[in-house]
Scaffold this active site. Structure first.
Site, PDB file in Angstrom:
ATOM      1  N   LYS A 193       0.862  -1.191   0.000  1.00  0.00           N
ATOM      2  CA  LYS A 193       0.000   0.000   0.000  1.00  0.00           C
ATOM      3  C   LYS A 193       0.891   1.231   0.000  1.00  0.00           C
ATOM      4  CE  LYS A 193      -3.735   0.559   2.630  1.00  0.00           C
ATOM      5  NZ  LYS A 193      -4.386   0.559   3.965  1.00  0.00           N
TER       6      LYS A 193
HETATM    7  O1  G3P Z   1      -6.766   1.965   5.477  1.00  0.00           O
HETATM    8  C1  G3P Z   1      -7.465   3.193   5.542  1.00  0.00           C
HETATM    9  C2  G3P Z   1      -8.567   3.138   6.509  1.00  0.00           C
HETATM   10  O2  G3P Z   1      -8.141   2.331   7.574  1.00  0.00           O
HETATM   11  C3  G3P Z   1      -9.028   4.445   7.033  1.00  0.00           C
HETATM   12  O3  G3P Z   1     -10.090   4.190   7.861  1.00  0.00           O
HETATM   13  O4  G3P Z   1     -11.612   4.519   9.744  1.00  0.00           O
HETATM   14  O5  G3P Z   1      -9.253   5.377   9.877  1.00  0.00           O
HETATM   15  O6  G3P Z   1     -10.930   6.482   8.391  1.00  0.00           O
HETATM   16  P1  G3P Z   1     -10.484   5.215   9.037  1.00  0.00           P
END
Ligand code: G3P
Length: 230
Positions: free
Chosen positions: A86
């Protein structure tokens, strides 16, 4: 649509893989750091739990293209199996993406907030782009719309080599809307896997079935009845 676990918690991953149709795991530095443990041991354990065939997307901590490429090579050899590096969408990240594609390493371009970031990533050779739905909603943008337009844009430009892996979700509604838009994959936290299949009417129906059964057969299950008959 592919369903991916956005977590590095071993118990949660083990449970999701046992119970749900899971296609892989994604992590990022925040998710990894929550576990407060050795990084190599953690990713080795995740690979053991999910097996070699499921996707495992691990985020680079490199900044320059050279650092990102070195980390990707190292991680690919270490975790083996179906591996994706990633890479956050930056200029150096795009340079690394193009180089890694030449080397045959699969790439997920992450931290995508706009349609044109996604287009650039696809052109550089990314296999997936990961737009952040809830984080867009939180800044009074429209995460579902951004994902919908990325999917449409790829279709209009005949881009089939790059798929959309939507990330950052808080609700089932967000997931359903991007599914209806034709998004190829979602990565969601383990709690949302449970929320996805929960409906109070389902539990009500199950309780009803159980009550009717018990009114005639008591606490005996089908298994108990057949065991007794042997
Ligand atoms: O990998 C990206 C994702 O984990 C972002 O999620 O919930 O931290 O916005 P969040």
């Amino acid at each position: 649509m592919m369903y991916i676990i956005d977590s590095a918690n071993l118990d949660a991953i083990r449970r999701c893989v046992e119970l749900f149709p899971v296609d892989g795991v994604t992590t990022n530095p925040t998710i990894i750091s929550r576990e407060h443990t050795s990084f190599p041991e953690l990713i080795r354990s995740i690979r053991e739990i999910i097996g070699d065939e499921r996707m495992f997307h691990i985020q680079t901590t490199g900044v320059t293209a050279a650092e990102i490429v070195r980390e990707a090579e190292l991680l690919k050899d270490f975790v083996r199996g179906n591996f994706y590096i990633k890479i956050p969408i930056t200029d150096e990240g795009l340079k690394a993406t193009a180089e890694l594609k030449r080397r045959g390493i699969k790439v997920t371009e992450t931290a995508i907030f706009t349609q044109q970031q996604a287009m650039f990533a696809a052109k550089a050779g990314a296999d997936f782009v990961a737009p952040y739905v809830n984080r867009l909603d939180n800044i009074v943008s429209d995460g579902v719309n951004v994902v919908t337009e990325i999917v449409e844009m790829f279709e209009k430009h005949n881009i089939s080599s790059c798929k959309v892996l939507a990330a950052s979700f808080k609700t089932v509604e967000q997931i359903h809307k991007i599914a209806m838009a034709g998004c190829h994959a979602v990565t969601i936290n383990p709690e949302l896997f449970d929320t996805l299949i929960y409906h109070p009417m389902t539990q009500y129906a199950i309780d009803d079935f159980n009550a009717d059964w018990e009114s005639v057969y008591g606490k005996e299950s089908i298994l108990d009845i057949f065991e007794k008959d042997k």
